[in-house]
Enzyme design. Structure first.
Site, PDB file in Angstrom:
ATOM      1  N   HIS A 217     -61.345  56.439  10.001  1.00  0.00           N
ATOM      2  CA  HIS A 217     -60.612  57.063   8.893  1.00  0.00           C
ATOM      3  C   HIS A 217     -60.806  58.571   8.989  1.00  0.00           C
ATOM      4  CE1 HIS A 217     -59.716  58.132   4.674  1.00  0.00           C
ATOM      5  NE2 HIS A 217     -59.135  56.945   4.550  1.00  0.00           N
TER       6      HIS A 217
ATOM      7  N   LYS B  90     -63.017  50.439  -4.187  1.00  0.00           N
ATOM      8  CA  LYS B  90     -62.672  49.333  -3.297  1.00  0.00           C
ATOM      9  C   LYS B  90     -63.548  48.109  -3.571  1.00  0.00           C
ATOM     10  CE  LYS B  90     -60.918  52.097   0.604  1.00  0.00           C
ATOM     11  NZ  LYS B  90     -60.487  53.223  -0.207  1.00  0.00           N
TER      12      LYS B  90
END
Length: 408
Positions: A126, A229
């Site tokens: 990421h 998340k």
């Protein structure tokens, strides 16, 4: 919860997951949990109480409610640390995983990395585990190496073993890919890093909500993850680090709460982890984070992983029936399925699916180097959560069939 228990859980899930119903009362097939998870009612209620009836500042007030809120805030730290097998004095609350990685880069990195040193990343990282190290590279002259992927989209640890040298001082890898869902053999990665004397940071954003994580067993040096998340609030995350490393790090930001004593001549720091939590913290968000960690632990990460693994197998089998669909990543990906349809841009697919009350992610997923490696500008991504079931896959397939009819 197992895959077999999914239908039973579905009977009450709209009471427990308010976000799964649209404002018009229609069912919403939410398949974007890798971006951010929906919140269970127990977390929503805890945040509401913390923001209302229980609200006060922490660490400063001598009045009863402030003392009680401080106890709740620190209890949340214990719950979050326990979820990953860590100790509370090793866990720093941050604004998210991005800030956690930047904290390591700016505090540990600037003090320990110098010209000629090397950092190993991977092709699937990421952006939040690439850009902070590039910023350090600009300031110190370190070199960044990139570990390639296996054919099925895993970090190639055989290649990493061939690449690593004593010049490598840090290895920073995703525990689970946010695009491919591929799971890192974290124990081996730790052993390889430590074998050349390097520290290792794991980006656990996609792992903590899907897999059992035990940082003590893994042996990693740093572990970064976020609350949202993990079915918790946005705006808060955590950095876990080995106590001896954390104690040796200097603060990155200065202000209230992170000090021992301040004078114009000299300031001394509070011990870790408070040293890294300057200013009034995200009190309410921390409370929600702790409740979310407790909620997930109560269900069991093994059960959650089994549930999502069954959905991944079903989704890949259903999508594999279409000749025009290209699937990415390994067959045993953790809760995430990325794909592309010949002749259909993922954004167009996402728009049509939205009309069918199906939510997916479409884009580069903050992983542009990986997109270049895959040879596509973007992918469509369906990602699962505790609340996902077979009906979500069926709705996704219906939407894909409609999209193919539209595009001929």
């Amino acid at each position: 919860m197992t895959a077999a228990a999914t239908s039973a859980a579905t009977l009450t899930r709209f009471d427990q997951w308010p976000g799964l119903v649209n404002s018009d009362g229609q069912r919403w097939h939410y398949l974007d949990s890798a971006a951010t998870a929906q919140k269970p009612k127990v977390v929503i209620d805890a945040v509401t109480r913390a923001l209302g009836a229980d609200y006060a500042t922490v660490h400063r007030g001598v009045y009863t409610r402030s003392a009680e809120m401080t106890l709740g805030y620190e209890a949340a730290r214990r719950r979050v640390a326990a979820l990953i097998g860590g100790a509370e004095h090793e866990l720093v609350f941050t604004r998210g995983a991005t800030e956690a990685i930047n904290l390591v880069a700016q505090s540990w990195g600037l003090a320990n990395l110098k010209h000629g040193d090397r950092v190993l990343l991977s092709q699937l990282e990421h952006h939040s585990n690439i850009v902070p190290w590039q910023l350090i590279q600009d300031r110190t002259g370190i070199a960044i190496d990139v570990c390639p992927l296996t054919e099925d989209g895993r970090i190639d640890l055989d290649a990493a073993e061939r690449t690593l040298t004593p010049a490598h001082k840090l290895v920073a890898l995703a525990h689970v890919s946010n695009v491919l869902g591929s799971v890192l053999d974290a124990k081996r990665a730790v052993a390889l890093a430590h074998g050349v004397g390097a520290k290792i940071l794991l980006d656990g954003c996609q792992a903590v909500a899907r897999l059992p994580v035990d940082v003590a067993s893994l042996g990693c040096d740093f572990y970064a993850f976020s609350a949202h998340k993990l079915y918790g609030p946005t705006g808060i995350g955590a950095l876990w680090a080995k106590a001896e490393i954390l104690d040796g790090m200097q603060p990155w930001q200065g202000g209230g709460s992170m000090i021992d004593r301040v004078s114009f001549e000299r300031t001394t720091w509070a011990p870790a982890p408070q040293r890294f939590e300057a200013g009034t913290p995200a009190i309410v968000e921390a409370i929600g984070f702790g409740v979310a960690a407790e909620f997930v632990a109560g269900i069991g990460l093994e059960a959650i992983h089994a549930h999502e693994a069954a959905l991944v197998r079903q989704a890949r089998a259903e999508l594999g029936r279409f000749n025009s669909v290209r699937l990415f990543g390994p067959d045993d990906s953790a809760g995430i399925v990325s794909f592309a349809i010949d002749g259909v841009h993922p954004h167009d697919l996402g728009t049509i699916l939205d009309e069918e009350n199906v939510a997916i992610r479409a884009g580069h997923h903050c992983a542009q180097p990986l997109m270049e490696h895959l040879g596509v500008p973007a992918t469509a991504r369906a990602s699962f959560g505790i609340y996902s079931d077979e009906s979500d896959i069926a709705a996704l397939v219906r939407g894909i069939e409609r999209t193919m009819r539209i595009f001929g």
